[in-house]
Design a protein around this motif. Structure first.
Motif, PDB file in Angstrom:
ATOM      1  N   MET A   1       0.911  -1.257   0.066  1.00  0.00           N
ATOM      2  CA  MET A   1      -0.484   0.184   0.249  1.00  0.00           C
ATOM      3  C   MET A   1       0.230   1.303  -0.009  1.00  0.00           C
ATOM      4  SD  MET A   1      -3.108   1.259   2.342  1.00  0.00           S
ATOM      5  CE  MET A   1      -3.087   2.582   2.494  1.00  0.00           C
ATOM      6  N   ASN A   2       0.845   2.082  -1.120  1.00  0.00           N
ATOM      7  CA  ASN A   2       1.467   3.173  -0.656  1.00  0.00           C
ATOM      8  C   ASN A   2       0.018   4.298  -0.459  1.00  0.00           C
ATOM      9  OD1 ASN A   2       4.048   1.906  -1.780  1.00  0.00           O
ATOM     10  ND2 ASN A   2       3.311   2.045  -3.783  1.00  0.00           N
ATOM     11  N   LEU A   3       1.191   5.367   0.214  1.00  0.00           N
ATOM     12  CA  LEU A   3      -0.165   6.517   0.433  1.00  0.00           C
ATOM     13  C   LEU A   3       0.498   7.449  -0.691  1.00  0.00           C
ATOM     14  CD1 LEU A   3       1.036   6.973   4.050  1.00  0.00           C
ATOM     15  CD2 LEU A   3      -0.891   6.139   3.333  1.00  0.00           C
ATOM     16  N   SER A   4      -0.886   7.955  -1.148  1.00  0.00           N
ATOM     17  CA  SER A   4      -0.763   9.577  -2.171  1.00  0.00           C
ATOM     18  C   SER A   4       0.100  10.181  -2.012  1.00  0.00           C
ATOM     19  CB  SER A   4      -2.078   9.650  -3.262  1.00  0.00           C
ATOM     20  OG  SER A   4      -3.165  10.511  -1.889  1.00  0.00           O
ATOM     21  N   PRO A   5       0.429  11.546  -3.403  1.00  0.00           N
ATOM     22  CA  PRO A   5       0.721  12.247  -2.631  1.00  0.00           C
ATOM     23  C   PRO A   5      -0.301  13.661  -1.604  1.00  0.00           C
ATOM     24  CG  PRO A   5       1.291  12.256  -4.664  1.00  0.00           C
ATOM     25  CD  PRO A   5       0.273  11.233  -4.206  1.00  0.00           C
ATOM     26  N   ALA A   6      -1.566  13.468  -2.099  1.00  0.00           N
ATOM     27  CA  ALA A   6      -2.456  14.485  -1.031  1.00  0.00           C
ATOM     28  C   ALA A   6      -2.098  13.664   0.335  1.00  0.00           C
ATOM     29  CB  ALA A   6      -3.527  14.193  -1.800  1.00  0.00           C
ATOM     30  N   ARG A   7      -2.109  12.217   0.588  1.00  0.00           N
ATOM     31  CA  ARG A   7      -1.889  11.778   1.577  1.00  0.00           C
ATOM     32  C   ARG A   7      -0.787  11.913   2.287  1.00  0.00           C
ATOM     33  NH1 ARG A   7      -6.997  11.042   3.409  1.00  0.00           N
ATOM     34  NH2 ARG A   7      -6.778   9.598   4.884  1.00  0.00           N
TER      35      ARG A   7
END
Length: 257
Positions: A1-7
């Motif tokens: 799972m990768n966090l988006s730039p916004a997250r």
């Protein structure tokens, strides 16, 4: 799972903490927390855990919002009066962060339905106001192998404890209070009163302890403090900590349970 730039941007102040870091933030995003009781304690808990980036919540409360709740139940407003607390809490979450997954239950928790209500979660946080519910939740957590954070408040006093009675060397909540309280006979805020800010203090500590439990094995912040009960006094003010021992004869988690 990768966090988006916004997250990543949203949780940047967490991620720069070496005790949490990127791995810890991803772990929090994968976690599922059940809140039993969305009142004076559950409100700040929900606010801070949602702000921490917990990915999924189950909200359990069969009550409706009353004008007398607004003194301490900080997620509700006058517009919520008469509406279900679980539904109103979901509305607050949607406005705060629409990326979170939310499941609702407006059924009263009892021994017969507690296990089904919490099945599949990573942590249960109980902020209810009667022993019958608390013990039903504790027994269900032991049976399901789920850690429990129990938080309570009355007048100027509060307590937060972490229990893992499903583990062979750790106590459950029933080890702490025993079997004598399997009834709805405890004092209530309506009878004794409660300072609103005291609810905030207890809820904030409970949220802090929840993050500790959820990050076990993923970050250096993850010391669950099983069997430790933190007692809070708003009049002094001050806090002291007790260690709860596992009761081998406990009917909830002992050898004969």
């Amino acid at each position: 799972m990768n966090l988006s730039p916004a997250r990543l941007d949203r949780f940047a102040r967490h991620i720069v903490l070496p005790e949490i870091g990127g791995a810890g933030q991803v772990t929090l995003a994968r976690k599922h927390v059940a809140l039993v009781g969305i009142g004076g304690i559950g409100s700040p808990v929900l606010q801070y855990l949602a702000a921490a980036g917990i990915g999924q919540f189950t909200l359990i409360d069969d009550d409706t919002v009353d004008v007398r709740n607004l003194q301490r139940q900080t997620i509700f407003t006058g517009r919520d009066i008469g509406h279900g607390k679980a539904t109103s809490a979901r509305r607050w979450l949607a406005n705060f962060d629409d990326a979170l997954e939310v499941t609702l239950s407006d059924r009263r928790i009892e021994a017969g339905n507690a296990q089904a209500a919490i099945a599949g979660v990573d942590l249960v946080l109980d902020g209810t106001d009667n022993f019958a519910t608390r013990l039903a939740v504790s027994d269900a957590c032991v049976a399901q192998g789920i850690p429990l954070l129990s938080a309570a408040i009355g007048r100027f006093q509060g307590q937060v404890g972490a229990f893992a009675g499903h583990l062979p060397d750790q106590p459950c909540y029933r080890c702490f209070v025993g079997d004598a309280f399997d009834a709805e006979d405890c004092d209530t805020c309506a009878e004794d009163g409660v300072l609103g800010a005291m609810a905030g203090w207890v809820g904030s500590l409970a949220a802090m302890q929840a993050v500790r439990v959820l990050l076990v094995g993923a970050a250096t912040f993850g010391d669950p403090q099983w069997g430790r009960l933190h007692l809070m006094d708003g009049l002094k003010p001050g806090m002291r900590t007790l260690t709860i021992a596992k009761d081998p004869a406990c009917s909830g988690c002992g050898a004969t349970a």
